[in-house]
Design an enzyme around this catalytic site. Structure first.
Site, PDB file in Angstrom:
ATOM      1  N   GLY B 168       0.906  -1.206  -0.039  1.00  0.00           N
ATOM      2  CA  GLY B 168      -0.023   0.114   0.126  1.00  0.00           C
ATOM      3  C   GLY B 168       0.732   1.193  -0.161  1.00  0.00           C
ATOM      4  N   ASP B 169       1.827   1.212   0.907  1.00  0.00           N
ATOM      5  CA  ASP B 169       2.719   2.550   0.823  1.00  0.00           C
ATOM      6  C   ASP B 169       3.612   2.520  -0.704  1.00  0.00           C
ATOM      7  OD1 ASP B 169       2.916   3.511   3.622  1.00  0.00           O
ATOM      8  OD2 ASP B 169       3.805   1.779   4.127  1.00  0.00           O
TER       9      ASP B 169
END
Lengths: 397, 397
Positions: B168-169
């Protein structure tokens, strides 16, 4: 009127299937004039891939919205000449063929820059355009396997696991868009274009940030550790009465708050669990303790109580929940309707890069095969209807 | 001399931890002058996070190479004034605080554009800067859970599974870089900057391409299906004598070739397995048949034989294998040494976006805390040594 952040860019899009079309989709969403060039008669392979709606591929529709579509046979001499004439008037060529394919057609970057030295040529491939594996075919699953991503996804004692979306393709598509836009900026400085070479495997390797460093620095080979995280705990998934949730109590303060929520104040002072490193060492003990509490609650109740205490947490949502979520589907507009001439009203995945001044958006449905032949070849090259008919009958369009 | 594709851009980098620093790392690799602004005394939290080498965080070193580092206390009045003076001379501000944090400091986008209307302001956050969840804290695991990514990763009957990197990052960092570079292009057209708002959750949702469409179009909720793919077979992992491999025999021709390699010509003509859709329906029968063959071979032998037949395949590699692979580590330069003043010679993950004219590269190690205070504040604002000492003693730097 907002025409998008990239409204000055003309893109000749030779990409097929997923990684390349994902890249040019992002450019089109942000206003670039993306002309998708497909094989006559059949077009992009994904036109035949499901899921379908009214016989129209939703796979294709999602990745090719906002693009104009033409057909062109690049193996014919007339097709090559038309393409080179288009290159003279374009900013970008994007392709995701096997390396060497464009060179065999006589349309490699070195040929294209001869007719337009400002052209930016971007290529997405499995292994990139250099190195011993460059000619190997590279699907997403190959990139997930060779990058080490699969080796670190999954459960202790279980099998290496593929991430549930074509993540190698998506990472490469995003990365290619970055390379293209960096080259556009560079062209403002130098006056000339360049070649952008992005590999699925490299893109997946670059995504393994800390994972690579654990091996490079400590010499420890990262393993599959389920849903927990190497560097803090509890940062994991937990079972509730009616489903699962994740909690990210990443620091000491959040752990103490979680103990309060669970009405277990003694745990907050337990010396075994005092600091982050203590909790990481004792994660096998902490998981059942937290789960004892979560299992007494519904996902909704557990999340509400943990959330109220300011601790990061979330339900593990299924796709039907995501697509109807008031924040994600509502305010963030991550699912957007489009009217397609054959499929009718269809919902596509929205653009996730939110620009305040020149917002991206879904303006037009994906093209039917050759839909914009007349418009594009007329506008760009001044080809009239009689010639178009002739070219069509010759199999060039 | 190549200064990189983004050598004209000055970036004020307020980001911490992973998603934001990953974005500005990409910009710095491509030549932008990224000034990382850290809290005095402690700096970025990741300076305290492992893995470590000679006490120096490799987590920090990898994400912050090629950046210059200064300290600045944005809560002090003098610190705010210095920051605003820097904004006047910068192109970009990038931050990944919780929404509202910069506004509370009096340094929100609306304030910054008053002193420089060409500034581009980019924010990465868990849920974005709009909508009901915007104030929720959003770590990577939250985004993986709420986007549906976890619900579709893993095995039938097994638990939802986190992808083994902070995906996600990474997705948000890549996406923010795209938004920034699109805004840079737009500024060439309009003369003014804008705000870029990227959420971890949205970025993960956008990665679920076909998965979202399966539900949106068919109404079928995508499930965890292990390593196979919804739309073709055999495209899966298989066990060999000494490990695992993946095979991507995605079409009929590749399936026929695979049957030849396995010396099972009768399977190629078996009506149960003739077409893609037939093999998808019979995947449970086909997997053991293929595995019967792969289990008689080492990974290396199986891959060589399948590869020779032109069928996509790859070993499932662990991180130690990836980092020593002749293609990935060799020609593609995905692991690059850097000399760090404290850590010594350390290997970092290389940049994966290959540009022919202005190649990205790792030129300098990550900064020690405040390493470039004198250089940056001197160059940008003409602050001399006496004033720097005073500001340091006042806790401003």
């Amino acid at each position: 009127m907002n025409k998008g952040a990239l409204s000055n860019l003309v893109v000749l899009d030779l990409t097929r299937v997923l990684a390349g079309p994902f890249c040019t989709m992002l450019l089109a969403d942000m206003g670039a004039d993306v002309v998708k060039i497909e094989r006559p008669d059949t077009g992009d392979d994904t036109r035949q891939m499901g899921p379908f709606v009214n016989g129209e591929s939703a796979y294709y529709m999602n990745l090719n919205r906002n693009k104009r579509g033409v057909t062109l046979n690049l193996k014919s001499e007339k097709g090559k000449k038309i393409f080179l004439d288009m290159v003279k008037k374009a900013d970008l060529v994007v392709e995701n063929y096997r390396p060497g394919t464009m060179e065999k057609l006589g349309l490699g970057y070195e040929e294209l820059r001869k007719v337009n030295d400002r052209i930016i040529y971007a290529a997405v491939s499995g292994f990139g355009h250099t190195g011993p594996y460059k000619m190997k075919p590279g699907y997403d699953i190959i990139a997930q396997a060779m990058s080490g991503l699969m080796s670190t996804t999954g459960w202790p004692g279980g099998e290496p696991t593929r991430t549930g979306t074509a993540m190698g393709d998506v990472l490469a598509g995003l990365s290619c868009a970055i390379g293209i836009l960096a080259a556009v900026n560079s062209r403002e400085l130098t006056g000339v274009g360049q070649k952008v070479d992005v590999a699925l495997v490299d893109s997946a390797v670059a995504s393994l940030e800390i994972i690579n460093m654990i091996y490079l620095v400590e010499g420890r080979v990262p393993q599959r550790i389920g849903n927990r995280y190497e560097s803090t705990y509890p940062y994991d998934s937990f079972k509730a009465m009616d489903g699962g949730l994740v909690i990210g109590a990443a620091n000491d303060k959040l752990w103490q708050s979680l103990c309060e929520v669970m009405e277990r104040p003694e745990l907050a002072e337990d010396p075994r669990y005092l600091r982050v490193r203590d909790r990481v060492s004792h994660h096998e003990e902490i998981k059942p303790v937290v789960e004892e509490w979560t299992e007494k609650h519904t996902v909704e109740d557990a999340c509400r109580l943990i959330d109220q205490a300011g601790i990061p947490c979330a339900p593990i949502m299924s796709i039907d929940q995501v697509t109807s979520d008031p924040h994600i589907a509502g305010d963030r507009e991550m699912f957007v309707p489009v009217e397609h001439p054959v499929a009718g009203k269809t919902t596509l995945t929205g653009n996730h890069i939110k620009l305040s001044g020149t917002p991206a958006g879904i303006r037009t449905a994906s093209p039917t095969l050759g839909e914009h032949n007349r418009e594009v070849f007329g506008e760009m090259l001044g080809i009239g209807d009689t010639d178009l008919q002739l070219l069509r009958s010759e199999g060039v369009l």
